[in-house]
Write a protein that holds these residues in place. Structure first.
Motif, PDB file in Angstrom:
ATOM      1  N   LYS A  67       3.817   1.500  -1.379  1.00  0.00           N
ATOM      2  CA  LYS A  67       4.314   1.612  -2.748  1.00  0.00           C
ATOM      3  C   LYS A  67       3.235   2.154  -3.677  1.00  0.00           C
ATOM      4  O   LYS A  67       3.516   2.963  -4.580  1.00  0.00           O
ATOM      5  CB  LYS A  67       4.796   0.242  -3.244  1.00  0.00           C
ATOM      6  CG  LYS A  67       6.080  -0.242  -2.585  1.00  0.00           C
ATOM      7  CD  LYS A  67       6.489  -1.589  -3.156  1.00  0.00           C
ATOM      8  CE  LYS A  67       7.809  -2.076  -2.558  1.00  0.00           C
ATOM      9  NZ  LYS A  67       8.216  -3.394  -3.108  1.00  0.00           N
ATOM     10  N   HIS A  68       2.003   1.748  -3.447  1.00  0.00           N
ATOM     11  CA  HIS A  68       0.896   2.150  -4.305  1.00  0.00           C
ATOM     12  C   HIS A  68       0.677   3.661  -4.286  1.00  0.00           C
ATOM     13  O   HIS A  68       0.275   4.247  -5.304  1.00  0.00           O
ATOM     14  CB  HIS A  68      -0.384   1.433  -3.871  1.00  0.00           C
ATOM     15  CG  HIS A  68      -1.556   1.669  -4.759  1.00  0.00           C
ATOM     16  ND1 HIS A  68      -1.622   1.214  -6.057  1.00  0.00           N
ATOM     17  CD2 HIS A  68      -2.731   2.336  -4.543  1.00  0.00           C
ATOM     18  CE1 HIS A  68      -2.769   1.577  -6.600  1.00  0.00           C
ATOM     19  NE2 HIS A  68      -3.463   2.260  -5.709  1.00  0.00           N
ATOM     20  N   GLU A 119      -2.824  -4.548  -3.162  1.00  0.00           N
ATOM     21  CA  GLU A 119      -2.888  -3.103  -3.350  1.00  0.00           C
ATOM     22  C   GLU A 119      -4.326  -2.646  -3.565  1.00  0.00           C
ATOM     23  O   GLU A 119      -4.576  -1.528  -4.003  1.00  0.00           O
ATOM     24  CB  GLU A 119      -2.006  -2.683  -4.545  1.00  0.00           C
ATOM     25  CG  GLU A 119      -0.543  -3.000  -4.338  1.00  0.00           C
ATOM     26  CD  GLU A 119       0.338  -2.470  -5.452  1.00  0.00           C
ATOM     27  OE1 GLU A 119      -0.139  -1.636  -6.247  1.00  0.00           O
ATOM     28  OE2 GLU A 119       1.494  -2.873  -5.553  1.00  0.00           O
ATOM     29  N   SER A 120      -5.225  -3.502  -3.297  1.00  0.00           N
ATOM     30  CA  SER A 120      -6.638  -3.160  -3.492  1.00  0.00           C
ATOM     31  C   SER A 120      -7.236  -2.604  -2.228  1.00  0.00           C
ATOM     32  O   SER A 120      -6.686  -2.752  -1.157  1.00  0.00           O
ATOM     33  CB  SER A 120      -7.405  -4.406  -3.946  1.00  0.00           C
ATOM     34  OG  SER A 120      -7.298  -5.425  -2.970  1.00  0.00           O
ATOM     35  N   ARG A 133       0.832  -1.207   0.000  1.00  0.00           N
ATOM     36  CA  ARG A 133       0.000   0.000   0.000  1.00  0.00           C
ATOM     37  C   ARG A 133       0.868   1.259   0.000  1.00  0.00           C
ATOM     38  O   ARG A 133       0.528   2.255  -0.647  1.00  0.00           O
ATOM     39  CB  ARG A 133      -0.955  -0.021   1.187  1.00  0.00           C
ATOM     40  CG  ARG A 133      -2.010  -1.112   1.070  1.00  0.00           C
ATOM     41  CD  ARG A 133      -3.050  -1.061   2.169  1.00  0.00           C
ATOM     42  NE  ARG A 133      -3.933  -2.204   2.086  1.00  0.00           N
ATOM     43  CZ  ARG A 133      -4.961  -2.315   1.246  1.00  0.00           C
ATOM     44  NH1 ARG A 133      -5.224  -1.320   0.410  1.00  0.00           N
ATOM     45  NH2 ARG A 133      -5.716  -3.398   1.237  1.00  0.00           N
TER      46      ARG A 133
END
Length: 280
Positions: A243-244, A279-280, A241
């Protein structure tokens, strides 16, 4: 991301020895505490010799100073204690760029007079928030003069107890110098696995544009703090997250024994290298 550790994880007052042990355990950077140079954690002044020792140790070991600790109780009930803390913070801020960092970490504080990390019911009082605003304005004025960022950290026991409160402070002060340290273990005491993922996702989304450093410690099922990888926090999800939202700064672990440092380094390095996680 750069993998780091609290310098105080390694005992001693010689910066070269401390940073050597950090390097040998697998860390590229540290969050430095002046106690590791034989000074008080928040000294009233920092002489050139102390700065030179730290700079030399960083250069010789290759371990960067990612941030300096500048924590004091910013809403202490005694205004004179707050003023003394501000003066000492000023010494840290002034020295930081000379040590190769422009990031100083803070504690937003508590009304508890004896422990800046202990909750107090009066933290929720409007006067506590007013004192925090005043303390932060004074600290930011010093930071802006030296080109240094100040990092607050949402902590359940402090006046900035949640990501929402951190966002409120950022918006109220409107200073680009006010940034965030995000530690997932400080966002909850007990939570289900799915509930925890939701808490962390919300915090990263809310504060992503201001995250300058991430912390890595864990919590056990009973709510007690634990070493990374030995609790309930899903660090693959947390790192993914980060990184996202574009975070590429220091990931600094703490709340671990010296003997655990190398093991934690291997664990977190594996996650960083694999790039796994939702990453959702």
């Amino acid at each position: 991301m750069q993998l780091g550790i609290f310098a105080k994880t390694f005992p001693g007052t010689d910066p070269h020895s401390v940073l050597t042990r950090a390097r040998d355990a697998g860390y590229a950077c540290v969050q430095f505490n002046m106690a590791c140079a034989g000074l008080p954690s928040l000294p009233s002044e920092i002489d050139d010799a102390a700065i030179d020792r730290i700079v030399s140790a960083s250069s010789r070991t290759g371990v960067k100073i990612a941030a300096l600790s500048g924590t004091y109780n910013m809403i202490h009930p005694d205004a004179s204690v707050r003023q003394d803390g501000l003066q000492r913070l000023g010494a840290i801020i002034a020295a930081a760029p000379r040590m190769g960092t422009r990031l100083v970490t803070l504690c937003t504080g508590t009304r508890d007079p004896d422990d800046q990390w202990r909750h107090h019911p009066e933290n929720a009082d409007s006067s506590a928030w007013r004192d925090l605003i005043l303390s932060m304005k004074q600290a930011l004025a010093i930071a802006e003069a030296h080109g240094v960022d100040l990092a607050i950290e949402p902590e359940l026991a402090n006046v900035v107890s949640t990501p929402e409160r951190a966002r409120q402070l950022i918006d109220a002060l409107a200073s680009p110098r006010l940034v965030v340290v995000l530690d997932p273990a400080n966002l909850f005491e007990r939570a289900s696995r799915q509930g925890l993922r939701s808490i962390i996702a919300s915090a990263v989304d809310m504060l992503g544009d201001r995250i300058a450093m991430a912390h890595a410690k864990d919590r056990g099922p009973d709510g007690s703090f634990a070493t990374v990888g030995k609790g309930v926090v899903d660090f693959r999800d947390f790192i993914a997250r980060l990184k996202h939202v574009g975070f590429d700064g220091p990931l600094v672990t703490h709340a671990l024994a010296t003997a655990e440092a190398a093991e934690v380094s291997m664990y977190l390095s594996g996650i960083l290298q694999a790039g796994e996680g939702a990453e959702s």
